[in-house]
Write a protein that holds these residues in place. Structure first.
Motif, PDB file in Angstrom:
ATOM      1  N   GLY A 189       0.814  -1.199   0.000  1.00 60.73           N
ATOM      2  CA  GLY A 189       0.000   0.000   0.000  1.00 60.73           C
ATOM      3  C   GLY A 189       0.853   1.258   0.000  1.00 60.73           C
ATOM      4  N   CYS A 190       0.304   2.313   0.554  1.00 57.62           N
ATOM      5  CA  CYS A 190       0.960   3.633   0.529  1.00 57.62           C
ATOM      6  C   CYS A 190       0.802   4.267   1.902  1.00 57.62           C
ATOM      7  CB  CYS A 190       0.294   4.489  -0.555  1.00 57.62           C
ATOM      8  SG  CYS A 190       0.980   6.147  -0.737  1.00 57.62           S
ATOM      9  N   ASP A 191       1.899   4.842   2.411  1.00 62.37           N
ATOM     10  CA  ASP A 191       1.832   5.496   3.725  1.00 62.37           C
ATOM     11  C   ASP A 191       1.065   6.820   3.640  1.00 62.37           C
ATOM     12  OD1 ASP A 191       3.354   3.505   4.884  1.00 62.37           O
ATOM     13  OD2 ASP A 191       5.254   4.602   4.618  1.00 62.37           O
ATOM     14  N   THR A 192       0.484   7.202   4.730  1.00 60.14           N
ATOM     15  CA  THR A 192      -0.143   8.523   4.820  1.00 60.14           C
ATOM     16  C   THR A 192       0.923   9.594   4.578  1.00 60.14           C
ATOM     17  OG1 THR A 192      -1.721   7.643   6.414  1.00 60.14           O
ATOM     18  CG2 THR A 192      -1.473  10.044   6.337  1.00 60.14           C
ATOM     19  N   GLY A 193       0.610  10.538   3.707  1.00 59.72           N
ATOM     20  CA  GLY A 193       1.562  11.602   3.375  1.00 59.72           C
ATOM     21  C   GLY A 193       2.463  11.272   2.200  1.00 59.72           C
ATOM     22  N   ASP A 194       2.367  10.052   1.678  1.00 64.36           N
ATOM     23  CA  ASP A 194       3.204   9.652   0.544  1.00 64.36           C
ATOM     24  C   ASP A 194       2.342   9.529  -0.718  1.00 64.36           C
ATOM     25  OD1 ASP A 194       5.491   8.972  -0.796  1.00 64.36           O
ATOM     26  OD2 ASP A 194       5.860   7.108   0.301  1.00 64.36           O
ATOM     27  N   ALA A 195       2.970   9.213  -1.853  1.00 63.87           N
ATOM     28  CA  ALA A 195       2.246   9.071  -3.123  1.00 63.87           C
ATOM     29  C   ALA A 195       2.910   8.017  -3.983  1.00 63.87           C
ATOM     30  CB  ALA A 195       2.230  10.403  -3.876  1.00 63.87           C
ATOM     31  N   VAL A 196       2.103   7.310  -4.783  1.00 65.00           N
ATOM     32  CA  VAL A 196       2.613   6.346  -5.760  1.00 65.00           C
ATOM     33  C   VAL A 196       1.863   6.575  -7.073  1.00 65.00           C
ATOM     34  CG1 VAL A 196       3.182   4.594  -4.012  1.00 65.00           C
ATOM     35  CG2 VAL A 196       0.936   4.540  -5.138  1.00 65.00           C
ATOM     36  N   ILE A 197       2.431   6.071  -8.167  1.00 74.27           N
ATOM     37  CA  ILE A 197       1.836   6.323  -9.486  1.00 74.27           C
ATOM     38  C   ILE A 197       1.495   5.015 -10.185  1.00 74.27           C
ATOM     39  CG2 ILE A 197       4.088   6.457 -10.666  1.00 74.27           C
ATOM     40  CD1 ILE A 197       2.823   8.785 -12.355  1.00 74.27           C
ATOM     41  N   THR A 198       0.381   5.030 -10.910  1.00 72.68           N
ATOM     42  CA  THR A 198       0.003   3.914 -11.787  1.00 72.68           C
ATOM     43  C   THR A 198      -0.418   4.489 -13.137  1.00 72.68           C
ATOM     44  OG1 THR A 198      -2.343   3.997 -11.229  1.00 72.68           O
ATOM     45  CG2 THR A 198      -0.953   2.555  -9.859  1.00 72.68           C
ATOM     46  N   ALA A 199      -0.682   3.586 -14.064  1.00 69.61           N
ATOM     47  CA  ALA A 199      -1.307   3.989 -15.322  1.00 69.61           C
ATOM     48  C   ALA A 199      -2.755   4.398 -15.074  1.00 69.61           C
ATOM     49  CB  ALA A 199      -1.250   2.823 -16.310  1.00 69.61           C
ATOM     50  N   GLY A 200      -3.354   5.027 -16.090  1.00 65.15           N
ATOM     51  CA  GLY A 200      -4.742   5.466 -15.980  1.00 65.15           C
ATOM     52  C   GLY A 200      -5.757   4.410 -16.414  1.00 65.15           C
ATOM     53  N   HIS A 201      -5.286   3.350 -17.050  1.00 66.10           N
ATOM     54  CA  HIS A 201      -6.177   2.278 -17.525  1.00 66.10           C
ATOM     55  C   HIS A 201      -7.298   2.869 -18.384  1.00 66.10           C
ATOM     56  CE1 HIS A 201      -4.016  -0.865 -15.373  1.00 66.10           C
ATOM     57  NE2 HIS A 201      -3.689   0.143 -14.582  1.00 66.10           N
ATOM     58  N   ASN A 202      -8.563   2.672 -18.048  1.00 66.77           N
ATOM     59  CA  ASN A 202      -9.646   3.144 -18.930  1.00 66.77           C
ATOM     60  C   ASN A 202      -9.975   4.627 -18.767  1.00 66.77           C
ATOM     61  OD1 ASN A 202      -9.821   0.497 -19.789  1.00 66.77           O
ATOM     62  ND2 ASN A 202     -11.589   0.007 -18.487  1.00 66.77           N
ATOM     63  N   LEU A 203      -9.241   5.326 -17.947  1.00 66.01           N
ATOM     64  CA  LEU A 203      -9.479   6.761 -17.773  1.00 66.01           C
ATOM     65  C   LEU A 203      -8.905   7.549 -18.951  1.00 66.01           C
ATOM     66  CD1 LEU A 203      -8.286   7.047 -14.072  1.00 66.01           C
ATOM     67  CD2 LEU A 203     -10.621   7.582 -14.844  1.00 66.01           C
ATOM     68  N   PRO A 204      -9.446   8.730 -19.213  1.00 68.98           N
ATOM     69  CA  PRO A 204      -8.791   9.589 -20.204  1.00 68.98           C
ATOM     70  C   PRO A 204      -7.434  10.102 -19.717  1.00 68.98           C
ATOM     71  CG  PRO A 204     -10.741  10.679 -19.289  1.00 68.98           C
ATOM     72  CD  PRO A 204     -10.727   9.278 -18.753  1.00 68.98           C
ATOM     73  N   ALA A 205      -7.206  10.134 -18.397  1.00 70.32           N
ATOM     74  CA  ALA A 205      -5.905  10.549 -17.870  1.00 70.32           C
ATOM     75  C   ALA A 205      -4.876   9.446 -18.101  1.00 70.32           C
ATOM     76  CB  ALA A 205      -6.020  10.847 -16.377  1.00 70.32           C
ATOM     77  N   ARG A 206      -3.634   9.853 -18.386  1.00 69.36           N
ATOM     78  CA  ARG A 206      -2.564   8.887 -18.674  1.00 69.36           C
ATOM     79  C   ARG A 206      -2.135   8.136 -17.420  1.00 69.36           C
ATOM     80  NH1 ARG A 206       2.956   9.508 -19.378  1.00 69.36           N
ATOM     81  NH2 ARG A 206       2.953  11.776 -19.143  1.00 69.36           N
ATOM     82  N   ASN A 207      -2.134   8.827 -16.279  1.00 64.33           N
ATOM     83  CA  ASN A 207      -1.674   8.238 -15.018  1.00 64.33           C
ATOM     84  C   ASN A 207      -2.609   8.608 -13.883  1.00 64.33           C
ATOM     85  OD1 ASN A 207       1.221   9.144 -16.473  1.00 64.33           O
ATOM     86  ND2 ASN A 207       1.200   7.111 -15.553  1.00 64.33           N
ATOM     87  N   VAL A 208      -2.543   7.805 -12.824  1.00 67.46           N
ATOM     88  CA  VAL A 208      -3.178   8.176 -11.557  1.00 67.46           C
ATOM     89  C   VAL A 208      -2.068   8.245 -10.505  1.00 67.46           C
ATOM     90  CG1 VAL A 208      -4.876   7.594  -9.779  1.00 67.46           C
ATOM     91  CG2 VAL A 208      -5.331   7.005 -12.177  1.00 67.46           C
ATOM     92  N   ILE A 209      -1.995   9.351  -9.794  1.00 64.57           N
ATOM     93  CA  ILE A 209      -1.099   9.463  -8.641  1.00 64.57           C
ATOM     94  C   ILE A 209      -1.974   9.279  -7.412  1.00 64.57           C
ATOM     95  CG2 ILE A 209       0.458  10.956  -7.335  1.00 64.57           C
ATOM     96  CD1 ILE A 209       1.274  12.245 -10.021  1.00 64.57           C
ATOM     97  N   HIS A 210      -1.678   8.230  -6.657  1.00 70.15           N
ATOM     98  CA  HIS A 210      -2.484   7.899  -5.476  1.00 70.15           C
ATOM     99  C   HIS A 210      -1.768   8.459  -4.258  1.00 70.15           C
ATOM    100  CE1 HIS A 210      -4.542   4.698  -7.895  1.00 70.15           C
ATOM    101  NE2 HIS A 210      -3.379   4.738  -8.526  1.00 70.15           N
ATOM    102  N   THR A 211      -2.436   9.277  -3.493  1.00 71.77           N
ATOM    103  CA  THR A 211      -1.846   9.791  -2.258  1.00 71.77           C
ATOM    104  C   THR A 211      -2.820   9.554  -1.120  1.00 71.77           C
ATOM    105  OG1 THR A 211      -0.700  11.692  -1.261  1.00 71.77           O
ATOM    106  CG2 THR A 211      -2.730  12.163  -2.469  1.00 71.77           C
ATOM    107  N   VAL A 212      -2.283   9.389   0.075  1.00 75.28           N
ATOM    108  CA  VAL A 212      -3.137   9.089   1.228  1.00 75.28           C
ATOM    109  C   VAL A 212      -3.066  10.257   2.201  1.00 75.28           C
ATOM    110  CG1 VAL A 212      -3.662   7.456   3.055  1.00 75.28           C
ATOM    111  CG2 VAL A 212      -2.667   6.638   0.906  1.00 75.28           C
TER     112      VAL A 212
END
Ligand code: ADP
Length: 202
Positions: A87-110
Motif C-alpha cells: 500500500g501507501c503510507d499517509t503523506g506519501d504518493a505512488v503512481i500507476t497507469a490510468g487504464h480506462n481513464l482519459p488521464a494517462r496516469n493516476v497518482i495515489h496519495t493518502v
C-alpha cells in the motif's frame, strides 16, 4: 489568462482567519498562469495525471477513490496490488497507469484523517509535495488534484485549500525551476470546496 489566479491569496487580507500561517510572498505571474480551478468530475479529465485521495491499502474505497476505480476499470486495482503490495503510507504518493481513464496516469496519495491543524497539516503538505515530485519524476506536465482529505477524512475545506495553494506555489517557484509542470488544476466537486477555493483564489 481568464483563469482564476492564486495571487490574491498572497497579497494579504484574504486568508481564512483560522489559518495561523505567516503572510506569504506574492507568487510570480508565471506561477499564476500555471494554476487553474475547475468544478467537475475528476475522472473526466484528459491530463497527464489525476490525483486520487486514496486509502492506505490502495484497494479503492468510497468518494473520489471509488469514482476513479470505477472509471478506470479493474486493471487499476490489479496494478496497485501488484506494484505496491504494502500500500501507501499517509503523506506519501505512488503512481500507476490510468487504464480506462482519459488521464494517462493516476497518482495515489493518502491524506491524513483530520485530527487537529498541528497534527494534520504537515501530512497534508507532504501529500501535495509527494504528488508534485512524483509528477516531475514521471514526466507528467499536467496534473489535476482532487481535494485530499476534504471528504470523509474531515479536513476543514478552507484550511485544506490554503495548504494546497501554498504547497503548489512553493513547488512551482522553488523546486520545479525547469518548468516541467505546465499546468496544475485544482478540481472541486461540492459547494463547500468551491467556496473554499474561491476564498483563497478570488
Ligand atoms: P478523503 O477520504 O481523502 O477525505 P473523499 O473521496 O471522501 O477523500 O473526498 C475527497 C474530495 O473529493 C472531497 O472534497 C469530495 O467532495 C471530492 N470528490 C468526490 N468525488 C469526486 C469526483 N468524482 N471528482 C472530483 N472530486 C470528487
Amino acid at each position: 489568462d481568464d483563469l482564476p489566479t492564486i495571487g490574491a491569496l498572497y497579497s494579504s487580507g484574504q486568508l481564512p482567519s483560522e489559518t495561523p500561517t505567516a503572510p506569504l510572498r506574492k507568487p510570480s505571474q508565471d506561477v499564476n498562469r500555471r494554476v487553474s480551478l475547475v468544478r467537475t468530475d475528476i475522472t473526466s479529465l484528459a491530463v497527464d495525471a489525476i490525483v486520487n485521495a486514496a486509502k492506505n491499502s490502495l484497494r479503492g474505497g468510497g468518494g473520489v477513490d471509488g469514482a476513479i476505480h470505477r472509471a478506470a476499470g479493474p486493471g487499476l486495482v490489479r496494478e496497485c496490488l501488484a506494484r505496491y503490495p504494502d500500500g501507501c503510507d499517509t503523506g506519501d504518493a505512488v503512481i500507476t497507469a490510468g487504464h480506462n481513464l482519459p488521464a494517462r496516469n493516476v497518482i495515489h496519495t493518502v491524506g491524513p484523517i483530520y485530527q487537529s491543524q498541528a497534527a494534520s497539516e504537515p501530512l497534508l503538505r507532504s501529500c501535495y509535495q509527494a504528488c508534485l515530485r512524483t509528477a516531475v519524476e514521471n514526466d507528467c506536465a499536467t496534473i489535476a488534484f482532487s481535494g485530499i482529505s476534504t471528504g470523509v477524512y474531515g479536513y476543514p475545506a478552507d484550511n485544506a485549500a490554503h495548504v494546497a495553494c501554498s504547497v503548489v506555489r512553493d513547488f512551482l517557484e522553488q523546486q520545479d525551476t525547469e518548468g516541467k509542470i505546465q499546468r496544475v488544476i485544482f478540481v472541486t466537486f461540492l459547494d463547500k470546496d468551491v467556496n473554499a477555493y474561491n476564498s483563497v483564489l478570488p
